[in-house]
Design a protein around this motif. Structure first.
Motif, mmCIF file in Angstrom:
data_model
loop_
_atom_site.group_PDB
_atom_site.id
_atom_site.type_symbol
_atom_site.label_atom_id
_atom_site.label_comp_id
_atom_site.label_asym_id
_atom_site.label_seq_id
_atom_site.Cartn_x
_atom_site.Cartn_y
_atom_site.Cartn_z
ATOM 1 N N PRO A 140 10.594 12.926 17.014
ATOM 2 C CA PRO A 140 9.728 14.044 17.426
ATOM 3 C C PRO A 140 9.313 14.955 16.272
ATOM 4 N N PHE A 141 10.204 15.177 15.314
ATOM 5 C CA PHE A 141 9.854 15.994 14.154
ATOM 6 C C PHE A 141 8.814 15.280 13.295
ATOM 7 N N THR A 142 8.978 13.969 13.156
ATOM 8 C CA THR A 142 8.033 13.178 12.368
ATOM 9 C C THR A 142 6.649 13.192 13.007
ATOM 10 N N VAL A 143 6.601 12.980 14.310
ATOM 11 C CA VAL A 143 5.323 12.942 15.019
ATOM 12 C C VAL A 143 4.635 14.297 14.954
ATOM 13 N N ALA A 144 5.383 15.353 15.293
ATOM 14 C CA ALA A 144 4.787 16.692 15.298
ATOM 15 C C ALA A 144 4.301 17.080 13.906
ATOM 16 N N GLY A 145 5.142 16.850 12.900
ATOM 17 C CA GLY A 145 4.749 17.200 11.540
ATOM 18 C C GLY A 145 3.555 16.412 11.052
ATOM 19 N N GLY A 146 3.570 15.109 11.296
ATOM 20 C CA GLY A 146 2.470 14.265 10.822
ATOM 21 C C GLY A 146 1.148 14.618 11.463
ATOM 22 N N ILE A 147 1.145 14.856 12.772
ATOM 23 C CA ILE A 147 -0.121 15.150 13.451
ATOM 24 C C ILE A 147 -0.642 16.534 13.075
ATOM 25 N N LEU A 148 0.265 17.522 12.913
ATOM 26 C CA LEU A 148 -0.190 18.857 12.475
ATOM 27 C C LEU A 148 -0.796 18.796 11.070
ATOM 28 N N ILE A 149 -0.182 18.033 10.188
ATOM 29 C CA ILE A 149 -0.747 17.871 8.839
ATOM 30 C C ILE A 149 -2.101 17.168 8.924
ATOM 31 N N ALA A 150 -2.176 16.158 9.780
ATOM 32 C CA ALA A 150 -3.446 15.438 9.937
ATOM 33 C C ALA A 150 -4.540 16.357 10.471
ATOM 34 N N ILE A 151 -4.193 17.210 11.442
ATOM 35 C CA ILE A 151 -5.178 18.159 11.973
ATOM 36 C C ILE A 151 -5.642 19.111 10.871
ATOM 37 N N LEU A 322 9.982 6.796 5.185
ATOM 38 C CA LEU A 322 9.257 6.974 3.915
ATOM 39 C C LEU A 322 8.177 8.053 3.997
ATOM 40 N N LEU A 323 7.802 8.474 5.205
ATOM 41 C CA LEU A 323 6.765 9.507 5.323
ATOM 42 C C LEU A 323 7.184 10.800 4.643
ATOM 43 N N ALA A 324 8.469 11.156 4.768
ATOM 44 C CA ALA A 324 8.956 12.383 4.157
ATOM 45 C C ALA A 324 8.886 12.320 2.640
ATOM 46 N N MET A 413 -0.562 8.575 7.786
ATOM 47 C CA MET A 413 0.269 9.763 7.647
ATOM 48 C C MET A 413 1.045 10.114 8.906
ATOM 49 N N VAL A 414 0.763 9.478 10.028
ATOM 50 C CA VAL A 414 1.465 9.802 11.278
ATOM 51 C C VAL A 414 2.232 8.576 11.753
ATOM 52 N N PRO A 415 3.361 8.779 12.447
ATOM 53 C CA PRO A 415 4.207 7.640 12.800
ATOM 54 C C PRO A 415 3.938 7.043 14.162
ATOM 55 N N HIS A 416 3.002 7.588 14.908
ATOM 56 C CA HIS A 416 2.758 7.047 16.245
ATOM 57 C C HIS A 416 1.370 7.457 16.707
ATOM 58 N N GLY A 417 0.982 6.938 17.889
ATOM 59 C CA GLY A 417 -0.294 7.334 18.479
ATOM 60 C C GLY A 417 -1.298 6.225 18.591
ATOM 61 N N GLY A 418 -1.111 5.154 17.822
ATOM 62 C CA GLY A 418 -2.039 4.033 17.904
ATOM 63 C C GLY A 418 -3.460 4.438 17.547
ATOM 64 N N ILE A 419 -4.403 3.861 18.277
ATOM 65 C CA ILE A 419 -5.813 4.066 17.952
ATOM 66 C C ILE A 419 -6.263 5.500 18.216
ATOM 67 N N TRP A 420 -5.504 6.229 19.028
ATOM 68 C CA TRP A 420 -5.930 7.569 19.435
ATOM 69 C C TRP A 420 -5.869 8.565 18.285
ATOM 70 N N VAL A 421 -5.033 8.329 17.285
ATOM 71 C CA VAL A 421 -4.952 9.278 16.168
ATOM 72 C C VAL A 421 -5.850 8.888 14.999
ATOM 73 N N LEU A 422 -6.376 7.668 15.030
ATOM 74 C CA LEU A 422 -7.139 7.192 13.877
ATOM 75 C C LEU A 422 -8.427 7.976 13.625
ATOM 76 N N PRO A 423 -9.144 8.437 14.667
ATOM 77 C CA PRO A 423 -10.380 9.190 14.383
ATOM 78 C C PRO A 423 -10.150 10.550 13.724
ATOM 79 N N MET A 424 -8.911 11.045 13.738
ATOM 80 C CA MET A 424 -8.639 12.334 13.106
ATOM 81 C C MET A 424 -8.854 12.216 11.597
ATOM 82 N N GLY A 425 -9.442 13.224 11.018
ATOM 83 C CA GLY A 425 -9.801 13.147 9.611
ATOM 84 C C GLY A 425 -8.614 12.957 8.689
ATOM 85 N N ASN A 426 -8.725 12.019 7.774
ATOM 86 C CA ASN A 426 -7.744 11.805 6.709
ATOM 87 C C ASN A 426 -6.358 11.385 7.202
ATOM 88 N N VAL A 427 -6.258 10.879 8.429
ATOM 89 C CA VAL A 427 -4.989 10.357 8.921
ATOM 90 C C VAL A 427 -4.718 8.986 8.325
#
Length: 457
Positions: A140-151, A322-324, A413-427
């Protein structure tokens, strides 16, 4: 003959708490309904316990089922007939599991004591369960951190690096409150799995100290095991008068655990673990050509081998860890390869419907949704029905996908989400090539499995 007027309670929990947990619960509920058995299932997923069992539920139950690959507290069920299996067994044979639970006998005191002894012995060799418990709490920390950074990067990378901007704040929260806690949490809950709550503080201290010198997730794993087993044996060896026993979990064990673990980390383990981690980072960031392809092949095949099982989770833990350390290539290969099996099997049912039953064609539609969401477990129904044809096919497709992702230099940069996170910029870097890798692996999976499968009568 169906069982009548029986009541069961169950707990399901997989290491990541994302798919297997709920698939097992659904399988048990469906099988119980067919047998006219009342059942209440507590799911312990990534968002915590849902449909929690009450004292009355447990008191009224005829038996208990625990289908879990992560640590579950069994003290609530003392005196009840209990069957404990891995989460995958509940998915594959829920009906048989219910029959076993209903025919189980309540353990006597001697049996319970023996089981506790055996469980404690098993802790010395249960390294995989301890590691996966740590990973499940880290995700959960990895997912939350990765998606916030991606946003934050959607506003522009330069804007995200400019202090005072909203993007900078999001980036800071994701980096500090998300990624910043990943490694300490990993160490904390590896130790918790071994030594229960007294292990949390020493394990977190070990992870924090490892992270502070760049030892990363490898340092946290070593430190978590060190802290866990240290506290476990301290708790076993230290004997106090009954009136003072309450001091052990809140004072003596945390104090000695943090102190001793911290000293060993600082004076013995931190420097060599940091050197190993630096070498691993340099090797991974320097990969190109054939070396990158080989790593991608291996990670891809691992993701498909058991579709959410131990081998799959080992590859996933490698990528997320390795994301960290800001190494993003393996994570891209892992997610792409994990999406390919269910997508490939969906395509296979479209290309050659005569090779599949009506139920399998319907399952293919569900597999497509699971696949684009990076839930590899969508391939399980097909693999369970025909493992010798399906598993090699999906391994080939996922291996090709992983290899192409690494060869194309894709980074995620994010550890989950599949295709749904790919359109986010610079993910994801090289988005077009990344989608191509997934498409190629999907097509290969479908072609190989259809080549191997005969037509249905």
């Amino acid at each position: 003959m169906p069982h009548v007027s029986k009541k069961l309670v169950a707990v399901t929990s997989c290491p990541t708490g994302i798919a297997h947990t709920y698939m097992a619960a659904e399988a048990l509920q469906k099988a119980a309904a067919e047998k006219n058995v009342e059942i209440k299932v507590e799911t312990r997923g990534s968002i915590g316990a849902e449909n929690a069992l009450t004292d009355d539920d447990i008191r009224q139950a005829d038996a208990v089922i625990i289908a879990a690959d992560a640590k579950v507290d069994k003290s609530r069920f003392v005196g009840k007939p209990l069957v404990e299996v891995g989460v995958s067994e509940a998915i594959k044979d829920a009906a048989g599991l219910i029959d076993r639970a209903l025919s189980a006998k309540a353990p006597d005191l001697v049996t319970q004591v023996q089981e506790i002894k055996e469980e404690r012995k098993a802790q010395a060799t249960g390294w995989y369960k301890h590691l996966m418990t740590g990973v499940s709490y880290m995700i959960p920390f990895t997912v939350a951190g990765g998606i916030l950074i991606a946003i934050s990067f959607m506003f522009g990378i330069e804007t995200a690096a400019t202090e005072g901007t909203f993007a900078y704040v999001l980036n800071y929260i994701g980096g500090q409150a998300g990624f910043g806690f990943m490694v300490p949490i990993l160490g904390a809950f590896i130790a918790y799995s071994i030594a229960d709550r007294p292990g949390i503080a020493p394990g977190m201290a070990a992870g924090f100290l490892a992270n502070s010198v760049g030892a990363g997730f490898l340092g946290a794993i070593v430190g978590g095991f060190l802290a866990g087993y240290l506290v476990y044996y301290l708790n076993k060896w230290i004997r106090l008068p009954r009136t003072l026993e309450g001091m052990k979990p809140v004072l003596i064990l945390p104090l000695l655990g943090v102190g001793i673990t911290g000293l060993i980390m600082v004076y013995v383990l931190n420097k060599p673990m940091a050197a190993i981690m630096t070498g691993l980072q340099n090797w991974l960031t320097g990969l190109s050509g054939g070396s990158a392809v080989v790593l991608g092949l291996i990670l891809g095949a691992m993701m498909a081998f058991d579709m959410g099982g131990p081998v799959n989770k080992a590859a996933y833990a490698f990528g997320t860890g390795l994301l960290a350390s800001q190494v993003y290539g393996p994570m891209a290969a892992v997610m792409a390869a994990g999406m390919t099996p269910p997508l490939g099997l969906f395509l296979a049912t479209l290309l050659a419907p005569k090779k599949y039953t009506a139920e399998e064609r319907e399952a293919g539609k569900a597999a497509a949704v699971l696949g684009i969401s990076f839930i590899t477990e969508g391939a399980i129904p097909f693999a369970a029905a025909d493992p010798f044809r399906v598993i090699p096919s999906i391994m080939i497709g996922s291996a090709v996908t992983g290899a192409l992702s690494m060869a194309f230099g894709c980074e995620l940069m994010v550890p989950h989400g599949g295709i749904w996170v790919l359109p986010m910029g610079n993910v994801i870097t090289h988005l077009g090539l990344y989608l191509l890798a997934i498409l190629v692996g999907t097509v290969i999976t479908a072609l190989v499995v259809n080549l191997l499968k005969p037509n249905k009568e």
